[in-house]
Enzyme design. Structure first.
Site, mmCIF file in Angstrom:
data_model
loop_
_atom_site.group_PDB
_atom_site.id
_atom_site.type_symbol
_atom_site.label_atom_id
_atom_site.label_comp_id
_atom_site.label_asym_id
_atom_site.label_seq_id
_atom_site.Cartn_x
_atom_site.Cartn_y
_atom_site.Cartn_z
ATOM 1 N N ALA A 104 124.980 -8.855 -68.432
ATOM 2 C CA ALA A 104 125.260 -10.099 -67.693
ATOM 3 C C ALA A 104 124.333 -11.191 -68.191
ATOM 4 O O ALA A 104 123.222 -10.920 -68.653
ATOM 5 C CB ALA A 104 125.041 -9.866 -66.206
ATOM 6 N N GLY A 109 130.547 -13.568 -71.183
ATOM 7 C CA GLY A 109 131.622 -13.715 -70.200
ATOM 8 C C GLY A 109 131.646 -12.623 -69.144
ATOM 9 O O GLY A 109 132.716 -12.278 -68.621
ATOM 10 N N ASP A 152 136.003 -18.801 -70.328
ATOM 11 C CA ASP A 152 135.640 -17.390 -70.121
ATOM 12 C C ASP A 152 136.713 -16.659 -69.320
ATOM 13 O O ASP A 152 137.066 -15.518 -69.632
ATOM 14 C CB ASP A 152 134.302 -17.288 -69.370
ATOM 15 C CG ASP A 152 133.123 -17.668 -70.246
ATOM 16 O OD1 ASP A 152 133.334 -18.273 -71.300
ATOM 17 O OD2 ASP A 152 131.984 -17.352 -69.855
HETATM 18 O O1 PMV Z 1 128.746 -18.438 -69.700
HETATM 19 P P1 PMV Z 1 128.680 -18.517 -71.174
HETATM 20 O O2 PMV Z 1 127.314 -18.363 -71.720
HETATM 21 O O3 PMV Z 1 129.713 -17.652 -71.835
HETATM 22 O O4 PMV Z 1 129.089 -20.028 -71.571
HETATM 23 C C1 PMV Z 1 130.375 -20.474 -71.457
HETATM 24 C C2 PMV Z 1 130.624 -21.570 -72.404
HETATM 25 C C3 PMV Z 1 130.166 -22.962 -71.986
HETATM 26 O O5 PMV Z 1 130.939 -23.839 -72.811
HETATM 27 C C4 PMV Z 1 128.690 -23.173 -72.296
HETATM 28 C C5 PMV Z 1 130.408 -23.277 -70.513
HETATM 29 C C6 PMV Z 1 131.878 -23.365 -70.139
HETATM 30 O O6 PMV Z 1 132.162 -23.306 -68.933
HETATM 31 O O7 PMV Z 1 132.732 -23.528 -71.019
#
Ligand code: PMV
Length: 311
Positions: A104, A109, A152
């Site tokens: 996590a 994601g 995600d």
């Molecule tokens: O939660 P992460 O680390 O997979 O980041 C998602 C990608 C971002 O572009 C940083 C945030 C988003 O909501 O798209």
């Protein structure tokens, strides 16, 4: 089913993801390319008198039948997220338990995979879908991320290699050459919310500079789509490298991410970049069948945990 018989339990799963290109800019409406992981989250659910979620050895119970849909700021985030998910599904109280098979907070994601798996299990067990699985998972995700783009949750729901644009939707992408990735967790990740807010802070301080970089990211994501379709892995790798430099300029890389990325490039990767929100977390490298074992061996020698994408 008789009133005495135990309610049937429903099982569901969803995968994690790596963002190949476009993170952060995707929050501002640019497209992103994302690839599903083999592993993710699993969930079981059944109807129950009281809504509860078992996760990570802890039970989160939600009180207040009809108030399930109301946000309760005093509750822990996980309870609020589960409450938001049930509200979006318009589901009656359900007992859910979930497990993660990926780290996590590492940009893979995990929370979206949990949201999709739990939403699917609860929807199956209670036969309620309300606004739908995508909306339920996004309601869950927004409790943790505040301003999630939805990339995600789209990846967790659909898997495979996807084109995603906020407010536009998701398109499956096919590659003319096998898309081989190597992925390593370099260090614990920072909170996505904190990293997205840090970029927003830079944007407030230097709107023109940040928008220039965001536009450059959008352009290279567009070019990457063409490179994928033609199977031009060298070009795709270069675009990933350029994307990494732009992310570094946005202030979301770290010395350890830089180091792991350099190792992958020295071991022959076509390209390598941080993936996800940054501030720690993972590096993704574009490889082939010859260079993948080399990159993986270099990272293994550093003791880095590695993950598999869907080839
Ligand atoms: O939660 P992460 O680390 O997979 O980041 C998602 C990608 C971002 O572009 C940083 C945030 C988003 O909501 O798209």
């Amino acid at each position: 089913m008789t009133p005495e018989s135990p309610a049937a339990e429903t099982y569901a799963r969803a995968g994690g993801k790596v963002i190949l290109l476009g993170e952060h800019a995707v929050v501002y409406g640019s497209p992103a390319i994302v690839v599903g992981l083999k592993l993710g989250a699993e969930a079981h659910a059944r109807p129950d008198a009281v809504a509860s979620l078992d996760l990570g050895g802890q039970r989160h119970e939600l009180r207040g039948g009809n108030e399930l849909r109301a946000d309760n700021a005093a509750e822990p985030e996980l309870s609020r997220a589960f409450r938001a998910l049930l509200g979006a599904l318009e589901a009656p109280p359900a007992r859910a338990r979930a497990e993660l098979a990926i780290p996590a907070g590492a940009g893979l994601g995990a929370s979206a995979a949990l949201g999709v798996a739990i939403a699917r299990a609860v929807a199956g067990a209670t036969r309620s879908t309300g606004a739908g699985i995508t909306a339920a998972a996004l309601a869950w995700e927004n409790v943790f991320h505040g301003n999630a783009s939805g990339v995600d949750t789209a990846a967790a729901e659909h898997g495979g290699c996807l084109w995603f644009q906020r407010g536009v939707g998701t398109t499956p992408l096919s590659a003319a050459a096998p898309l081989r990735l190597a992925i390593a967790q370099v260090e614990p990740g920072a909170s996505t919310r904190v990293m997205v807010e840090a970029v927003a802070g830079r944007h407030r301080a230097d709107p023109q500079g940040v928008e220039l970089r965001m536009r450059a990211i959008a352009q290279l994501v567009e070019r990457a789509r063409g490179a994928l379709a033609k199977g031009h892995l060298g070009e795709l790798g270069e675009l990933m490298n350029d994307n990494h430099e732009l992310l570094r300029a946005l202030g979301v890389s770290t010395p350890r991410l830089e180091q792991a990325r350099t190792m992958a490039l020295r071991a022959g990767a076509f390209g390598a970049k941080l993936t996800g929100a940054g501030g720690g977390g993972c590096v993704v490298a574009l490889v082939d069948d010859v260079t993948r074992p080399r990159v993986q061996a270099a990272w293994a020698a550093e003791g880095l945990r590695q993950l598999e994408a869907i080839d």
